[in-house]
Design a protein around this motif. Structure first.
Motif: not given
Length: 356
Positions: A63-75
């Motif tokens: 399977y091929i799909y894209a995702g985001n890198q997420v940074v929360d409030e604590k870093g």
């Protein structure tokens, strides 16, 4: 586009199938490269390609799909896979990416996938379009390649499945004003230590808008300033808006009693600098170290003194109690003698009256 040297990410993220009476088959997924770097302005586009390989002896579906890198409030950094119907745009870099659908690509549940025979490789192309208005700095997209479980496994057979997933990291730097701001916060070292181990912990925070590769060094110094122990960390990428944490232990040479300093130095290259001299952040903490044997000796001596003082106090208390009992006994005896004298006087007075 600046593309790093091709990296064979042949990690055995395999799905192993165990069927009673048969040998386990190893299924492996590999990529030709693990990262891409692009520098474009808002509104511009770019493209790239990844070779997906099946080095194993079993056919696989990927399977091929894209995702985001997420940074929360604590870093803290995590990954987020967009759901169907999620709004694209500035805050969703994964929506900027389009995987080129070749003739041998298929789709299952709106997720494209490819089939790879043993030792087969296929090229997967992608393009991206940065929307207008995207702020300058580094933006991360993860292009995932996930191996599907085998299809020919009967539900009533004993088996174990392990799914494997690899990702190519696509970093898109949007041109504009670059902000470089790194902080050491916090740097924690206890001020008093018993023993020969001085623990420490620190966090490096990236409050800028571009990723930075940093190298940290922790040094233990004597009161004279002489360096006793140095620990160097490997290079670490601190993503924009995120933080990197680390901890460890340094040991004073000879475990001597005294005052020491623990110094943390963080180095990173300045963007566009004309010299190779890196930028440096420094924090220092003071710690007093007491060897364990000395601490035990002090505790033993203090305990002995406390026991002696307690014994002396108990002896004195016993002596005071005995003295009180003696005084009370003398008072009782005095009262008895006084009572006897009074009784004798009464008897003598009675006899004299009777004689008259």
């Amino acid at each position: 586009m600046r593309r790093r040297a091709t990296l064979l990410a042949c990690v055995a993220l395999a799905a192993a199938l165990f069927v009673p009476g048969s040998a386990a088959a190893e299924r492996t997924l590999a990529l030709s490269t693990g990262s891409f770097d692009f520098q474009v302005a808002a509104g511009q586009s770019g493209k790239g390609s990844v070779i997906v390989m099946n080095p194993s002896k079993e056919p696989i579906e990927v399977y091929i799909y894209a995702g985001n890198q997420v940074v929360d409030e604590k870093g803290q950094v995590s990954f987020e896979i967009p759901k169907p119907g999620d709004v694209g745009g500035i805050g969703n870099p994964a929506s900027w990416l389009q995987v080129t659908m070749s003739s041998d690509m298929k789709s299952r549940g709106n997720v494209p996938y490819i089939e790879l025979r043993p030792n087969e490789r296929k090229q997967v192309d992608f393009t991206f379009q940065v929307p207008d208005g995207v702020p300058p700095g580094d933006h991360q997209i993860l292009l995932f390649f996930e191996m599907a479980p085998p299809k020919d496994v009967a539900t009533d057979e004993a088996h174990a499945l392990v799914s494997g997933r690899l990702a190519a990291r696509i970093r898109i730097r949007v041109k504009g004003e670059i902000v470089e701001r790194l902080l050491i916060k916090p740097f924690v070292v206890r001020s008093f230590i018993i023993g020969d181990r001085v623990p420490y912990s620190y966090a490096i925070r990236n409050e800028g808008n571009i990723d930075k590769v940093v190298r940290a060094r922790v040094t233990l110094q004597a009161a004279s300033g002489a360096e006793l122990v140095t620990q160097e960390a490997t290079e670490t990428t601190v993503y924009a808006g995120a933080m990197a944490e680390n901890s460890g232990i340094v040991r004073p040479a000879g475990t001597m009693l005294g005052r020491y300093s623990v110094r943390l130095e963080v180095e990173y290259p300045r963007e566009g600098a004309q010299t190779d001299i890196p930028e440096r952040l420094t924090e220092q903490r003071t710690v007093w170290v007491v060897p364990l044997w000395l601490a035990i000796g002090v505790i033993v001596v203090a305990g002995a003194i406390a026991m002696w003082l307690s014994w002396r106090a108990s002896v004195r208390a016993a002596a005071r109690r005995i003295e009180r009992e003696r005084r009370e006994g003398r008072r009782r005896e005095a009262r008895v003698r006084m009572a006897e004298r009074e009784d004798g006087d009464d008897v003598d007075g009675t006899d004299a009256s009777a004689g008259r």
